[in-house]
Design a protein around this motif. Structure first.
Motif, PDB file in Angstrom:
ATOM      1  N   ASP A 113       0.908  -1.322   0.001  1.00  0.00           N
ATOM      2  CA  ASP A 113       0.016  -0.066  -0.234  1.00  0.00           C
ATOM      3  C   ASP A 113       0.987   1.136   0.228  1.00  0.00           C
ATOM      4  N   GLN A 114       2.130   1.385   0.137  1.00  0.00           N
ATOM      5  CA  GLN A 114       2.978   2.156  -0.033  1.00  0.00           C
ATOM      6  C   GLN A 114       3.768   2.399  -1.126  1.00  0.00           C
ATOM      7  N   PRO A 146       4.124   2.736  -5.379  1.00  0.00           N
ATOM      8  CA  PRO A 146       3.369   3.521  -6.447  1.00  0.00           C
ATOM      9  C   PRO A 146       2.128   3.071  -6.781  1.00  0.00           C
ATOM     10  N   HIS A 147       0.994   3.807  -6.632  1.00  0.00           N
ATOM     11  CA  HIS A 147      -0.266   3.288  -7.049  1.00  0.00           C
ATOM     12  C   HIS A 147      -0.870   4.137  -8.529  1.00  0.00           C
ATOM     13  N   LYS A 148      -0.008   5.087  -8.847  1.00  0.00           N
ATOM     14  CA  LYS A 148      -0.373   5.815 -10.163  1.00  0.00           C
ATOM     15  C   LYS A 148       0.625   6.195 -10.927  1.00  0.00           C
ATOM     16  N   TYR A 191      13.396   3.821  -5.508  1.00  0.00           N
ATOM     17  CA  TYR A 191      12.299   4.525  -5.136  1.00  0.00           C
ATOM     18  C   TYR A 191      11.803   3.969  -3.741  1.00  0.00           C
ATOM     19  N   THR A 192      11.521   2.585  -3.642  1.00  0.00           N
ATOM     20  CA  THR A 192      11.273   2.083  -2.471  1.00  0.00           C
ATOM     21  C   THR A 192      12.206   2.106  -1.330  1.00  0.00           C
ATOM     22  N   CYS A 247      11.694   5.471   0.156  1.00  0.00           N
ATOM     23  CA  CYS A 247      10.526   5.418   0.844  1.00  0.00           C
ATOM     24  C   CYS A 247      10.887   4.869   2.385  1.00  0.00           C
ATOM     25  N   LEU A 286       8.415   9.904  -8.967  1.00  0.00           N
ATOM     26  CA  LEU A 286       7.427   9.143  -8.327  1.00  0.00           C
ATOM     27  C   LEU A 286       6.989   9.448  -7.032  1.00  0.00           C
ATOM     28  N   GLN A 334       3.080  10.599  -5.795  1.00  0.00           N
ATOM     29  CA  GLN A 334       2.511  10.013  -4.471  1.00  0.00           C
ATOM     30  C   GLN A 334       2.235  11.016  -3.571  1.00  0.00           C
ATOM     31  N   TYR A 376       4.465  12.422  -1.624  1.00  0.00           N
ATOM     32  CA  TYR A 376       5.508  12.101  -0.720  1.00  0.00           C
ATOM     33  C   TYR A 376       6.598  13.337  -0.583  1.00  0.00           C
TER      34      TYR A 376
END
Length: 356
Positions: free
Chosen positions: A79-80, A82-84, A191-192, A195, A226, A230, A232
């Motif tokens: 859920d953390q 990228p979702h778009k 990217y992760t 995060c 990214l 999101q 962030y």
């Protein structure tokens, strides 16, 4: 310590054996050799196996440290992630197919020069992925290497020297590399890991300096895009050294400087070009030739961040050599940042090669 972690000591003896490190001047013969090695490396990308992680055990045996690091793994909850994704459906499809692979593991390094460690009584806490104190400033570093290496002996010297000079700890993404992993796996890893630093580790984004060289700059700008998509927080600042920003190779310095630069001119149309090895197969689209469709897809800002929207990006310094094939794209992007944000500095080193 778990099996997926390791602590390694880097010695002065090992660093002294790295060719070119610490040299005040580079001879014409050394420049020519560097160009030959660079050209051979990039023209064999499609068939060269990755050997970037084969030196740690040998380094660990060498006594007399100038710094140390710890390799650790982490996972990011779905859920953390990228979702778009703005723009190209092909790029979105590639990323979504990657996200459908459950429980992907990502690898990072925390590195600390001996002089920095001494400030904390050489405590093992300096190798933790948590702030040592409230407001600690750190570097998040992305190494280059044509997307084919992310943590080599030379990059270890680079980020340990960075830790010493800045007096800060350095976190490094050990992103997945080509030819085993094509786009967007490296970007996803980088990217992760960012995060992880701001969400799991507890670092404030404004206290993170994002530093990258060469292909790492491509991933750095992809990460900023990214994170912006999101919502962030972005790092406090960014430094790009000899940035590879345009995989379409469309700017004039690719031809103008290719006789002097260590990076070779391998046309995008060739199967062993960096763009094709990094991006992987391009899904066919009606109405386009194969070459035109490939160029269209690699023009996406997450692949060629020269074409990204610079609005809202953090203050940035861009360094590039005057003899680089990357000169024009670095210059163009810096000028776009200056017009949009007014917070970019371009430093061009005359007659200098790729991040020398």
């Amino acid at each position: 310590m778990s099996q997926n972690e390791e602590t390694v000591i880097i010695s002065k003896e090992m660093l002294s054996k790295l060719p070119g490190v610490g040299d005040e001047e580079v001879s014409a013969e050394e420049r020519e050799l560097a160009k030959q090695v660079g050209h051979a490396f990039f023209t064999s990308l499609g068939s060269t196996p990755n050997t970037q992680n084969g030196q740690e055990e040998e380094e660990a045996r060498i006594h007399g440290s100038v710094g140390k690091y710890r390799v650790f793994s982490h996972r990011m909850p779905a859920d953390q992630l990228p979702h778009k994704i703005d723009g190209s459906p092909e790029t979105e499809s590639k990323l979504n197919s990657l996200l459908n692979q459950k429980d992907l593991e990502h690898s990072m390094v925390v590195a600390c020069a001996a002089s920095v460690s001494a400030k904390f009584n050489d405590s093992e806490a300096v190798l933790a992925d948590k702030p040592l104190f409230d407001g600690e400033r750190v570097v998040y570093f992305l190494s280059g290497g044509g997307f084919a290496s992310s943590d080599t002996a030379l990059s270890k010297w680079y980020y340990l020297r960075m830790s010493k000079e800045l007096g800060m700890r350095v976190f490094v993404s050990r992103y997945s590399v080509i030819p085993e992993h094509v786009f967007p796996r490296a970007l996803h890893d980088v990217y992760t890991s960012y995060c992880h630093l701001i969400q799991k580790s507890g670092f404030h984004a404004q206290n993170i300096a994002l530093v990258a060289n060469s292909a790492g700059c491509n991933l750095a700008l992809g990460t900023l895009q990214l994170a912006r998509m999101q919502g962030y927080s972005l790092p406090g600042c960014c430094v790009l050294i000899s940035p590879l920003l345009d995989l379409t190779m469309s700017r004039g310095s690719w031809k103008r400087n290719h006789d002097r630069c260590v990076l070779p001119l391998v046309p995008v149309s060739q199967e062993n070009s960096l763009a094709r090895v990094y991006y992987g197969p391009a899904p066919a689209a009606a109405g386009f030739s194969d070459d035109d469709e490939f160029l269209r897809q690699i023009s996406h800002p997450l692949v060629s961040p020269l074409f990204c929207d610079p609005a809202g990006l953090p203050p940035m310094q861009i360094q590039v050599g005057g003899d680089e094939v990357l000169l024009d794209e670095a210059t163009e992007f810096a000028h776009r940042l200056q017009r949009e944000n007014g917070s970019a500095e371009l430093v061009v080193y005359p007659q200098q090669n790729h991040y020398t």
